[in-house]
Design an enzyme around this catalytic site. Structure first.
Site, PDB file in Angstrom:
ATOM      1  N   ARG A 144       0.826  -1.221   0.000  1.00 29.87           N
ATOM      2  CA  ARG A 144       0.000   0.000   0.000  1.00 29.87           C
ATOM      3  C   ARG A 144       0.857   1.266   0.000  1.00 29.87           C
ATOM      4  O   ARG A 144       0.475   2.281  -0.534  1.00 29.87           O
ATOM      5  CB  ARG A 144      -0.906   0.043   1.239  1.00 29.87           C
ATOM      6  CG  ARG A 144      -2.156  -0.779   1.110  1.00 29.87           C
ATOM      7  CD  ARG A 144      -3.095  -0.452   2.269  1.00 29.87           C
ATOM      8  NE  ARG A 144      -4.162  -1.429   2.371  1.00 29.87           N
ATOM      9  CZ  ARG A 144      -4.586  -1.954   3.512  1.00 29.87           C
ATOM     10  NH1 ARG A 144      -4.037  -1.590   4.659  1.00 29.87           N
ATOM     11  NH2 ARG A 144      -5.577  -2.827   3.521  1.00 29.87           N
ATOM     12  N   CYS A 163      -9.387  -0.508   6.447  1.00 27.29           N
ATOM     13  CA  CYS A 163     -10.789  -0.150   6.744  1.00 27.29           C
ATOM     14  C   CYS A 163     -10.899   1.029   7.716  1.00 27.29           C
ATOM     15  O   CYS A 163     -11.796   1.876   7.575  1.00 27.29           O
ATOM     16  CB  CYS A 163     -11.530  -1.358   7.293  1.00 27.29           C
ATOM     17  SG  CYS A 163     -10.583  -2.333   8.468  1.00 27.29           S
ATOM     18  N   GLN A 221     -13.130  -0.698  16.825  1.00 24.86           N
ATOM     19  CA  GLN A 221     -13.264  -1.479  15.599  1.00 24.86           C
ATOM     20  C   GLN A 221     -14.017  -2.793  15.804  1.00 24.86           C
ATOM     21  O   GLN A 221     -13.805  -3.507  16.793  1.00 24.86           O
ATOM     22  CB  GLN A 221     -11.865  -1.769  15.019  1.00 24.86           C
ATOM     23  CG  GLN A 221     -11.141  -0.495  14.632  1.00 24.86           C
ATOM     24  CD  GLN A 221      -9.786  -0.699  13.988  1.00 24.86           C
ATOM     25  OE1 GLN A 221      -8.878   0.081  14.227  1.00 24.86           O
ATOM     26  NE2 GLN A 221      -9.625  -1.719  13.165  1.00 24.86           N
ATOM     27  N   SER A 224     -15.439  -8.116  12.699  1.00 24.40           N
ATOM     28  CA  SER A 224     -15.306  -8.618  11.320  1.00 24.40           C
ATOM     29  C   SER A 224     -14.050  -8.078  10.650  1.00 24.40           C
ATOM     30  O   SER A 224     -13.575  -8.654   9.674  1.00 24.40           O
ATOM     31  CB  SER A 224     -16.548  -8.269  10.492  1.00 24.40           C
ATOM     32  OG  SER A 224     -16.704  -6.863  10.421  1.00 24.40           O
ATOM     33  N   GLY A 225     -13.499  -6.990  11.175  1.00 21.99           N
ATOM     34  CA  GLY A 225     -12.273  -6.432  10.619  1.00 21.99           C
ATOM     35  C   GLY A 225     -11.081  -7.358  10.754  1.00 21.99           C
ATOM     36  O   GLY A 225     -10.081  -7.200  10.059  1.00 21.99           O
ATOM     37  N   GLU A 243      -1.995  -1.808  13.319  1.00 23.05           N
ATOM     38  CA  GLU A 243      -3.090  -0.969  12.801  1.00 23.05           C
ATOM     39  C   GLU A 243      -2.800   0.530  12.922  1.00 23.05           C
ATOM     40  O   GLU A 243      -3.070   1.292  11.996  1.00 23.05           O
ATOM     41  CB  GLU A 243      -4.367  -1.320  13.572  1.00 23.05           C
ATOM     42  CG  GLU A 243      -5.654  -0.850  12.921  1.00 23.05           C
ATOM     43  CD  GLU A 243      -6.164  -1.803  11.840  1.00 23.05           C
ATOM     44  OE1 GLU A 243      -5.408  -2.680  11.393  1.00 23.05           O
ATOM     45  OE2 GLU A 243      -7.324  -1.637  11.437  1.00 23.05           O
ATOM     46  N   HIS A 246     -16.828   0.379  11.947  1.00 23.04           N
ATOM     47  CA  HIS A 246     -15.776   0.958  12.790  1.00 23.04           C
ATOM     48  C   HIS A 246     -16.178   2.384  13.178  1.00 23.04           C
ATOM     49  O   HIS A 246     -16.447   3.225  12.308  1.00 23.04           O
ATOM     50  CB  HIS A 246     -14.444   1.023  12.038  1.00 23.04           C
ATOM     51  CG  HIS A 246     -13.808  -0.313  11.778  1.00 23.04           C
ATOM     52  ND1 HIS A 246     -14.236  -1.492  12.346  1.00 23.04           N
ATOM     53  CD2 HIS A 246     -12.732  -0.650  11.002  1.00 23.04           C
ATOM     54  CE1 HIS A 246     -13.468  -2.489  11.938  1.00 23.04           C
ATOM     55  NE2 HIS A 246     -12.562  -2.004  11.123  1.00 23.04           N
TER      56      HIS A 246
HETATM   57  N1  LIG Z   1     -12.148  -7.853   7.234  1.00 23.80           N
HETATM   58  C1  LIG Z   1     -12.036  -6.545   6.982  1.00 23.80           C
HETATM   59  O1  LIG Z   1     -12.851  -5.703   7.417  1.00 23.80           O
HETATM   60  C2  LIG Z   1     -10.901  -6.040   6.136  1.00 23.80           C
HETATM   61  C3  LIG Z   1     -10.891  -4.687   5.812  1.00 23.80           C
HETATM   62  C4  LIG Z   1      -9.886  -4.187   5.009  1.00 23.80           C
HETATM   63  C5  LIG Z   1      -8.911  -5.046   4.536  1.00 23.80           C
HETATM   64  N2  LIG Z   1      -8.906  -6.359   4.873  1.00 23.80           N
HETATM   65  C6  LIG Z   1      -7.850  -7.215   4.320  1.00 23.80           C
HETATM   66  O2  LIG Z   1      -8.421  -8.116   3.360  1.00 23.80           O
HETATM   67  C7  LIG Z   1      -7.699  -9.347   3.367  1.00 23.80           C
HETATM   68  C8  LIG Z   1      -8.664 -10.502   3.632  1.00 23.80           C
HETATM   69  O3  LIG Z   1      -9.250 -10.353   4.906  1.00 23.80           O
HETATM   70  P1  LIG Z   1     -10.423 -11.312   5.400  1.00 23.80           P
HETATM   71  O4  LIG Z   1     -10.929 -10.680   6.637  1.00 23.80           O
HETATM   72  O5  LIG Z   1     -11.389 -11.599   4.286  1.00 23.80           O
HETATM   73  O6  LIG Z   1      -9.595 -12.680   5.705  1.00 23.80           O
HETATM   74  P2  LIG Z   1     -10.122 -14.175   5.818  1.00 23.80           P
HETATM   75  O7  LIG Z   1     -11.555 -14.215   6.194  1.00 23.80           O
HETATM   76  O8  LIG Z   1      -9.144 -14.875   6.682  1.00 23.80           O
HETATM   77  O9  LIG Z   1      -9.974 -14.773   4.295  1.00 23.80           O
HETATM   78  C9  LIG Z   1      -8.723 -15.033   3.710  1.00 23.80           C
HETATM   79  C10 LIG Z   1      -8.889 -15.553   2.278  1.00 23.80           C
HETATM   80  O10 LIG Z   1      -7.595 -15.809   1.713  1.00 23.80           O
HETATM   81  C11 LIG Z   1      -7.478 -17.204   1.367  1.00 23.80           C
HETATM   82  N3  LIG Z   1      -6.134 -17.695   1.663  1.00 23.80           N
HETATM   83  C12 LIG Z   1      -5.567 -17.872   2.895  1.00 23.80           C
HETATM   84  N4  LIG Z   1      -4.311 -18.363   2.763  1.00 23.80           N
HETATM   85  C13 LIG Z   1      -4.082 -18.505   1.431  1.00 23.80           C
HETATM   86  C14 LIG Z   1      -2.974 -18.954   0.668  1.00 23.80           C
HETATM   87  N5  LIG Z   1      -1.835 -19.383   1.241  1.00 23.80           N
HETATM   88  N6  LIG Z   1      -3.093 -18.960  -0.687  1.00 23.80           N
HETATM   89  C15 LIG Z   1      -4.212 -18.534  -1.277  1.00 23.80           C
HETATM   90  N7  LIG Z   1      -5.317 -18.087  -0.603  1.00 23.80           N
HETATM   91  C16 LIG Z   1      -5.237 -18.065   0.740  1.00 23.80           C
HETATM   92  C17 LIG Z   1      -8.514 -17.929   2.180  1.00 23.80           C
HETATM   93  O11 LIG Z   1      -8.851 -19.133   1.509  1.00 23.80           O
HETATM   94  P3  LIG Z   1      -9.286 -20.488   2.314  1.00 23.80           P
HETATM   95  O12 LIG Z   1     -10.742 -20.327   2.683  1.00 23.80           O
HETATM   96  O13 LIG Z   1      -9.075 -21.568   1.301  1.00 23.80           O
HETATM   97  O14 LIG Z   1      -8.379 -20.598   3.505  1.00 23.80           O
HETATM   98  C18 LIG Z   1      -9.647 -16.890   2.164  1.00 23.80           C
HETATM   99  O15 LIG Z   1     -10.319 -16.937   0.928  1.00 23.80           O
HETATM  100  C19 LIG Z   1      -6.613  -9.205   4.446  1.00 23.80           C
HETATM  101  O16 LIG Z   1      -5.409  -8.817   3.836  1.00 23.80           O
HETATM  102  C20 LIG Z   1      -7.155  -8.111   5.343  1.00 23.80           C
HETATM  103  O17 LIG Z   1      -6.138  -7.431   6.031  1.00 23.80           O
HETATM  104  C21 LIG Z   1      -9.898  -6.885   5.648  1.00 23.80           C
END
Ligand SMILES: NC(=O)c1ccc[n+]([C@@H]2O[C@H](COP(=O)([O-])OP(=O)(O)OC[C@H]3O[C@@H](n4cnc5c(N)ncnc54)[C@H](OP(=O)(O)O)[C@@H]3O)[C@@H](O)[C@H]2O)c1
Length: 344
Positions: free
Chosen positions: A111, A150, A176, A179-180, A202, A242
Site C-alpha cells: 500500500r 478499513c 473497531q 469482522s475487521g 493498525e 468501525h
Molecule cells: N475484514 C475486513 O474488514 C478487512 C478490511 C480491510 C482489509 N482487509 C484485508 O483483506 C484481506 C482478507 O481479509 P479477510 O478478513 O477476508 O480474511 P479471511 O476471512 O481470513 O480470508 C482469507 C482468504 O484468503 C485465502 N487464503 C488464505 N491463505 C491462502 C494462501 N496461502 N493462498 C491462497 N489463498 C489463501 C482464504 O482461503 P481459504 O478459505 O481456502 O483458507 C480466504 O479466501 C486481508 O489482507 C485483510 O487485512 C480486511
C-alpha cells in the site's frame, strides 16, 4: 459487455462481501474464484462457509475454486479483486500483474510503495494515474491498485473535507468491529464482555496511509501530506462498523458548525458504487452508532457527528461499514474507477 472479473481469496470475510456486491453488478461478471490449496478443486458452495446476510448466488455457488496462481485463472479475465492475507498477496499479486491482470486489492502489502496508487475515488481519484509510472518502472501489462485499511477509509474523507483549512495535527482513537479481523481473527472468549486496546500494526496504517491519500500527485511523483496523525486502535464486540473519535487542529480557525457544513457538502463521485451523499452529518450528539448507521448509502457512506470545538481545535466521531466501505465496496469502487479511466 460486462468485464470478466475474478476474486482472489474469495472464500474469506471480504471475499464473500465481494461476491455479494459483484454478483448483481451490471459492469462486472464473476468468472474466476481462487483461495488456498485447501479450497482449490471444490465448488464455491463447498469451499466457502457462507456468512453474508443474503443467499449465496446460485451461479457463483457452482464455480470451481482455483488455486491462487496466474496459470489457474483464464486469460480472458481482465480484473481481479484481491482479498488475500497480506503475506500471500505480497507474493502473488505482483505475479498476477506481471501476467497481465489488473488487480484491485484490499490487502495491506505494497500500500505504501511509491508506485502503487492507494485510492479512495471520492478523495484522490487522480492518484490512479500513478499506474503509468508503475507500468513504466515494472514493465507490467497488468497493474496494481490498493484501497486503504478499513479504519483509514473511515476518517480520511472527513479530513479531506476540512483540508482547505490546513490540517496540522490529527489524533484518532478507533473502536473497531470484530469482522475487521476476518472470521478466524478474534475468538469469542477474548472479545465478549471485553474491549482490546491493541490491534497489531493498525496504528501505523492509519498514520501513514492517511498522509499518502491526502498527498499530491504531480504526474510523476506522489508527495505525502505533512499532517501529523497519531492513532490508537481498539477492538470492541460489534460485528460490523468501525467507530472513530477524531481530534483535529487546523491552521485556519474552523468552527464546529462550519466543519459540519463542509463535511455535508463534500462531493461524491459519479461511479455506480459511490453514494449520492458521501458524508452524512448527524446533529444528535450520540450518533453515528455502528448498529444504527453502518448501512447508510448501502454501506458505502461515511457518517459523522458530535462535532464540537475544543481548546485546540475540533473533535468529532465518524463511522463506516468496515467490510463494505472499508474493504469489498472500496475495492469494487476502485474497479469502477479503473474501468472509467480506461485501464481495463
Ligand atoms: N475484514 C475486513 O474488514 C478487512 C478490511 C480491510 C482489509 N482487509 C484485508 O483483506 C484481506 C482478507 O481479509 P479477510 O478478513 O477476508 O480474511 P479471511 O476471512 O481470513 O480470508 C482469507 C482468504 O484468503 C485465502 N487464503 C488464505 N491463505 C491462502 C494462501 N496461502 N493462498 C491462497 N489463498 C489463501 C482464504 O482461503 P481459504 O478459505 O481456502 O483458507 C480466504 O479466501 C486481508 O489482507 C485483510 O487485512 C480486511
Amino acid at each position: 459487455m460486462a468485464v470478466r472479473v475474478g476474486v482472489l481469496g474469495a472464500t474469506g470475510a471480504v471475499g464473500q462481501r465481494l461476491i455479494q456486491l459483484l454478483d448483481p453488478h451490471p459492469e462486472f461478471e464473476i468468472a474466476a474464484l481462487t483461495a488456498s490449496e485447501d479450497s482449490a478443486g471444490k465448488t464455491y458452495r463447498q469451499a466457502a462457509k457462507w456468512r453474508v446476510d443474503s443467499p449465496i448466488p446460485d451461479d457463483v455457488a457452482d464455480i470451481t475454486v482455483s488455486a491462487t496462481d496466474p496459470a489457474a485463472v483464464p486469460d480472458d479475465v481482465d480484473l481481479l479483486f484481491s482479498s488475500l492475507p497480506s503475506s500471500v498477496g505480497a507474493d502473488v499479486e505482483p505475479a498476477f500483474c506481471e501476467a497481465g491482470y489488473v488487480v484491485s486489492s484490499n490487502s495491506s502489502n505494497a500500500r505504501m510503495a511509491d508506485d502503487v496508487p492507494l485510492v479512495i475515488p471520492e478523495v484522490n481519484a487522480e492518484h490512479l494515474d500513478l499506474l503509468e509510472v508503475q507500468r513504466d518502472e515494472r514493465g507490467w501489462d497488468g497493474a496494481l491498485v490498493k484501497n486503504p485499511n478499513c479504519s483509514t477509509i473511515t476518517f480520511v474523507p472527513t479530513l479531506a473535507a476540512l483540508a482547505e483549512y490546513g490540517l496540522e495535527t490529527v489524533h484518532v482513537a478507533t473502536l473497531q468491529a470484530v469482522s475487521g479481523a476476518g472470521y478466524d481473527g478474534v475468538s469469542s472468549m477474548e472479545i465478549i464482555d471485553n474491549a482490546i486496546p491493541h490491534i497489531g500494526g493498525e496504528e501505523d496504517k492509519l498514520e501513514t496511509e492517511s498522509r499518502k491519500l491526502l498527498g499530491e500527485f504531480d504526474g510523476a511523483e506522489l508527495s505525502h501530506d505533512e499532517v501529523t496523525v497519531s492513532a490508537s486502535c481498539n477492538r470492541i464486540p460489534t460485528i460490523d462498523g468501525h467507530l472513530e473519535n477524531v481530534w483535529v487542529e487546523t491552521e485556519e480557525e474552523l468552527s464546529a458548525a462550519k466543519a459540519a457544513e463542509e463535511m455535508a457538502a463534500y462531493p461524491s463521485i459519479d461511479l455506480r458504487s459511490s453514494p449520492d451523499q458521501l458524508i452524512h452529518v448527524f446533529d444528535a450528539p450520540d450518533r453515528p452508532q455502528p448498529r444504527l448507521d453502518r448501512t447508510l448509502g448501502d454501506g458505502m457512506a461515511v457518517a459523522a457527528g458530535g462535532l464540537q470545538e475544543t481548546p485546540d481545535g475540533l473533535q468529532y466521531n465518524c463511522l463506516a461499514h468496515n467490510t463494505i466501505r472499508g474493504a469489498a465496496g472500496a475495492s469494487v469502487l476502485n474497479g469502477e474507477l479503473l474501468l472509467e479511466n480506461g485501464y481495463l
